[in-house]
Write an enzyme that holds these catalytic residues in place. Structure first.
Site, short mmCIF file in Angstrom:
data_model
loop_
_atom_site.label_atom_id
_atom_site.label_comp_id
_atom_site.label_asym_id
_atom_site.label_seq_id
_atom_site.Cartn_x
_atom_site.Cartn_y
_atom_site.Cartn_z
CG ASP A 11 -1.79 1.24 1.32
OD1 ASP A 11 -2.34 1.65 0.28
OD2 ASP A 11 -1.93 1.82 2.42
CB SER A 12 0.18 4.78 -0.67
OG SER A 12 -0.93 4.91 0.20
CE1 TYR A 43 2.66 5.27 -3.19
CE2 TYR A 43 1.38 3.57 -4.29
CZ TYR A 43 2.53 3.97 -3.66
OH TYR A 43 3.56 3.07 -3.51
N GLY A 44 -2.68 9.25 -3.84
CA GLY A 44 -3.92 9.75 -4.43
C GLY A 44 -3.84 11.07 -5.16
CB CYS A 74 -3.21 0.89 -2.50
SG CYS A 74 -3.17 2.63 -2.92
CG ASN A 75 -9.65 1.42 -2.78
OD1 ASN A 75 -10.68 0.91 -3.15
ND2 ASN A 75 -9.21 1.27 -1.54
CB THR A 76 -4.77 5.35 -5.15
OG1 THR A 76 -5.62 5.88 -4.14
CG2 THR A 76 -4.33 6.44 -6.08
CD GLU A 152 0.64 6.62 5.72
OE1 GLU A 152 1.82 6.54 6.09
OE2 GLU A 152 -0.02 5.62 5.35
CB CYS A 184 -9.16 5.36 0.62
SG CYS A 184 -7.47 5.62 1.22
CG HIS A 186 -4.67 5.15 4.39
ND1 HIS A 186 -4.20 4.64 3.21
CD2 HIS A 186 -3.57 5.58 5.07
CE1 HIS A 186 -2.88 4.74 3.17
NE2 HIS A 186 -2.47 5.31 4.30
#
Ligand code: DGL
Length: 259
Positions: A11-12, A43-44, A74-76, A152, A184, A186
Site C-alpha cells: 500500500d502507499s 499516492y492519491g 490500495c484503491n488508488t 499516516e 481507500c 486507509h
C-alpha cells in the site's frame, strides 16, 4: 510456484494493514510480507504514470522476496496500475476497488456516497465500474483530501480529523445517502469517528473482507493455499517511521527498509 511462498501485500502506507488483518484472519497459515510505501504517501494526488512506477517498484520487491501472489491493498494503485501489473508479471494480482456494486444494489434512498482519493475517483476503472452498477442512482463522490495524511500521522481518532470529516461528508448528508462506501484502504481506521458523525441509518461499506475472500479463492483455485501447520512468518517493512506502522499492527514486528 510453491504453496509455502508468502503472500505479498503493498500500500502507499499503513492503510493496507486494514486489508492485511482480513487476509491474516481468513488465511492464518500463510506467510505474509507487507510493504508500506509511506515515504511516497499519499499516492492519491500523484499522476497515473507515477502511481504505476511506484506500484511496479513495490511489486518487484515483493517478487524478489519470493511472493506467490500480490495483493494491491490500495484503491488508488489498483484503479490506476492493476492493468499494467497484470500485463507485466506472471503471478496472480489481487486488487481493491470501492464497493460500489453492493451499495448500489442495496440503497433504498437511491443515493450513495463514495469517499476516495482523487486518483481513484478520476481513474478510468472507477468510472467504468460506477457506470456499470450505479446508473440509476445518485452517487455523491467526495475526495478525502487530507485524510490519508492525517491517518499516516497517527491522527485517525483526533478532533481535527473529525472536524475535517464533518466538512467532507456534508454534501453526502445533504443528499440523504443511506450507504457510505469507503474507497481507500486507509479509511476503515476512521470508522469510530465516522460512526459518531453519521446518522445511525447510514451503513458503511469497505472492501477488505471481499479482498481476503478473493485472495483465498484465487490461491485455492491455483492449488497454492498453504495448509501446512507451522509457525507463520509475518513481516512488515516501511520506508518511513516504524513507530507509525507499529501503531496499526502492534502485535507484529516492523522493520525499516529503504525501498
Ligand atoms: N490506501 C490508499 C488507497 O486505498 C491511499 C491512497 C493514497 O496514498 O493517497 O487509495
Amino acid at each position: 510456484m510453491k504453496k509455502t511462498q508468502p503472500i505479498g501485500i503493498f500500500d502507499s502506507g499503513i492503510g493496507g494493514t486494514s486489508i492485511f488483518k482480513e487476509i491474516h484472519a481468513l488465511l492464518p497459515l500463510e506467510d505474509i510480507i507487507y510493504l508500506a510505501d509511506s515515504i511516497n504517501a499519499p499516492y492519491g494526488i500523484k499522476s497515473r504514470e507515477k502511481i504505476i512506477a511506484l506500484s511496479k517498484k513495490n511489486t518487484e520487491l515483493l517478487l524478489k522476496n519470493g511472493c506467490k501472489i500480490i495483493v494491491v491493498a490500495c484503491n488508488t494503485a489498483t484503479t490506476n496500475a492493476i492493468g499494467f501489473l497484470r500485463n507485466n508479471y506472471n503471478v496472480p494480482i489481487i486488487g481493491i476497488e470501492p464497493a460500489i456494486k453492493p451499495a448500489a444494489l442495496k440503497t433504498k434512498r437511491k443515493a450513495i456516497g463514495i469517499l476516495a482519493t482523487k486518483g481513484t475517483l478520476s481513474s478510468e476503472l472507477f468510472h467504468k465500474t460506477s457506470g456499470l452498477f450505479a446508473k440509476d442512482i445518485e452517487v455523491i463522490e467526495v475526495i478525502g483530501s487530507g485524510l490519508v495524511e492525517a491517518i499516516e500521522a497517527g491522527k485517525e481518532n483526533s478532533a481535527s480529523t473529525k472536524k475535517l470529516l464533518e466538512v467532507l461528508l456534508q454534501p453526502m448528508l445533504a443528499k440523504n445517502i443511506d450507504y457510505l462506501v469507503l474507497g481507500c484502504s486507509h479509511y476503515p481506521y476512521l470508522i469510530p469517528i465516522l460512526k459518531e458523525i453519521l446518522l445511525k441509518d447510514i451503513i458503511i461499506i469497505d472492501s477488505g473482507e471481499a479482498v481476503a475472500r478473493q485472495t483465498k479463492f484465487i490461491l485455492n483455485s491455483l492449488g497454492l493455499l498453504n495448509e501446512a501447520q507451522k509457525k507463520t512468518s509475518i513481516s512488515f517493512y516501511t520506508n518511513k517511521s516504524p513507530e507509525i506502522l507499529k501503531h496499526f499492527v502492534p502485535n507484529h514486528p516492523v522493520q525499516y527498509l529503504d525501498f
